[in-house]
Motif scaffolding. Sequence first.
Motif, PDB file in Angstrom:
ATOM      1  N   ASP A 119       2.841  19.094   1.872  1.00 47.29           N
ATOM      2  CA  ASP A 119       3.591  19.885   0.885  1.00 47.29           C
ATOM      3  C   ASP A 119       4.462  20.930   1.576  1.00 47.29           C
ATOM      4  O   ASP A 119       5.659  21.053   1.290  1.00 47.29           O
ATOM      5  CB  ASP A 119       2.618  20.592  -0.069  1.00 47.29           C
ATOM      6  N   SER A 123       8.538  21.029   1.828  1.00 47.42           N
ATOM      7  CA  SER A 123       9.212  22.187   1.249  1.00 47.42           C
ATOM      8  C   SER A 123      10.103  22.874   2.284  1.00 47.42           C
ATOM      9  O   SER A 123      11.225  23.292   1.975  1.00 47.42           O
ATOM     10  CB  SER A 123       8.175  23.177   0.710  1.00 47.42           C
ATOM     11  N   ILE A 256      11.495  18.389  -5.727  1.00 44.34           N
ATOM     12  CA  ILE A 256      11.162  18.717  -4.335  1.00 44.34           C
ATOM     13  C   ILE A 256      12.390  19.242  -3.605  1.00 44.34           C
ATOM     14  O   ILE A 256      12.308  20.224  -2.855  1.00 44.34           O
ATOM     15  CB  ILE A 256      10.594  17.472  -3.626  1.00 44.34           C
ATOM     16  N   TYR A 262       5.974  21.391  -5.050  1.00 48.40           N
ATOM     17  CA  TYR A 262       5.513  20.697  -3.862  1.00 48.40           C
ATOM     18  C   TYR A 262       5.396  19.202  -4.165  1.00 48.40           C
ATOM     19  O   TYR A 262       5.405  18.774  -5.329  1.00 48.40           O
ATOM     20  CB  TYR A 262       4.154  21.230  -3.412  1.00 48.40           C
ATOM     21  N   LEU A 263       5.253  18.417  -3.109  1.00 48.19           N
ATOM     22  CA  LEU A 263       5.103  16.976  -3.253  1.00 48.19           C
ATOM     23  C   LEU A 263       3.896  16.632  -4.114  1.00 48.19           C
ATOM     24  O   LEU A 263       3.973  15.770  -4.997  1.00 48.19           O
ATOM     25  CB  LEU A 263       4.977  16.326  -1.871  1.00 48.19           C
ATOM     26  N   SER A 264       2.767  17.280  -3.888  1.00 47.06           N
ATOM     27  CA  SER A 264       1.552  16.994  -4.658  1.00 47.06           C
ATOM     28  C   SER A 264       1.711  17.373  -6.126  1.00 47.06           C
ATOM     29  O   SER A 264       1.088  16.760  -6.998  1.00 47.06           O
ATOM     30  CB  SER A 264       0.353  17.726  -4.061  1.00 47.06           C
ATOM     31  N   ASP A 265       2.538  18.379  -6.422  1.00 46.63           N
ATOM     32  CA  ASP A 265       2.811  18.733  -7.822  1.00 46.63           C
ATOM     33  C   ASP A 265       3.479  17.573  -8.545  1.00 46.63           C
ATOM     34  O   ASP A 265       3.133  17.244  -9.684  1.00 46.63           O
ATOM     35  CB  ASP A 265       3.722  19.962  -7.901  1.00 46.63           C
TER      36      ASP A 265
END
Length: 331
Positions: A119, A123, A256, A262-265
């Motif tokens: 993440d 970012s 992103i 974030y990527l996981s979001d």
Amino acid sequence: MITLIQKNQQLFILGALILFVMIVLWALQYGIIRYGQTVLTQTLRYWAVLKQYLSRSKRLIRLRNNYPKIYHALSQRLHIQHFYGLPLTLLILVMGYILSLFFGLVEDVVTSDTIVAMDYFASHQMSMLSESPIVKFFILITSFASTATTCLIIFLTCVLCWVIRQRYIVIGLMVATLGSTVFTFLSKLLFHRDRPADILLFERTDSFPSGHATVTVALYGFLAYLVIRFSHSFTRQVRVLVITVFFSILVGLSRIVLNEHYLSDVLGGYLVGALWLTVAMSVTEWLGASHRIDWQTEWSVANIRLVWLSIVCVIIGTVLYAALYQFPLLL
């Protein structure tokens, strides 16, 4: 050339990623259109052979004789002729699988696992594109999943359902949109994760999961499901599916690139959206099996024009929203 790539490394990687996704989806579309119906026919044939084999199994015969109610309940789960059989079983299994993936992702985020390092890395890389012209493109893309645009789409879809006299479709639409929205809102309150430091557009809510990614899969996915259900062309069905997947990836990527999430979001948002999309599809299929929705309804020229008019209204509304609200946030 090499010097140009080194100076624009992040932009080059982003372009290569989008190109890779397009190639994969095109290949997948080509393969499904060319071989999909043949594979489906063979699968149904093998399924019929497997059912005949199981019906002669001594253990199953013993189960049928000793526990007829249990055997009947299990056998009903394997019927493909009606919704309450294999289709419902598969939908329940898919929902369970999506939930397990979501809980696994939550565990990784909470325990600061490897995905959190990814993440921060993604970012940091995207923050270097803050001055790139590509940002404006992704602002426009992300605006398609804004609250204003989604409300407009829901309203236009309800009007269209009323015009074609398929009002029960609205129930599935509400399940997909309201269910995913409430679930996302409660998840944000529960996890209370801060957004990336280099965020480009100010947001008041927490980060996990991404609401834009959620509503893209839930809402646009449900609309794609409706098009596929009403369509009688296998080729059109596959193309609608592929376009929807690509659009969902673009919206998630926009969150992103803009450092909104974030990527996981985004991955969490995809899973939440997919969960509620599956629930909405299950409800809608149940309504169809109860003869409350007619998938064979005839679409008049006026109705088709209304659909295209709605699409044009959504595009114009999104462009105006981006120009009047989103772009000024960059200044």
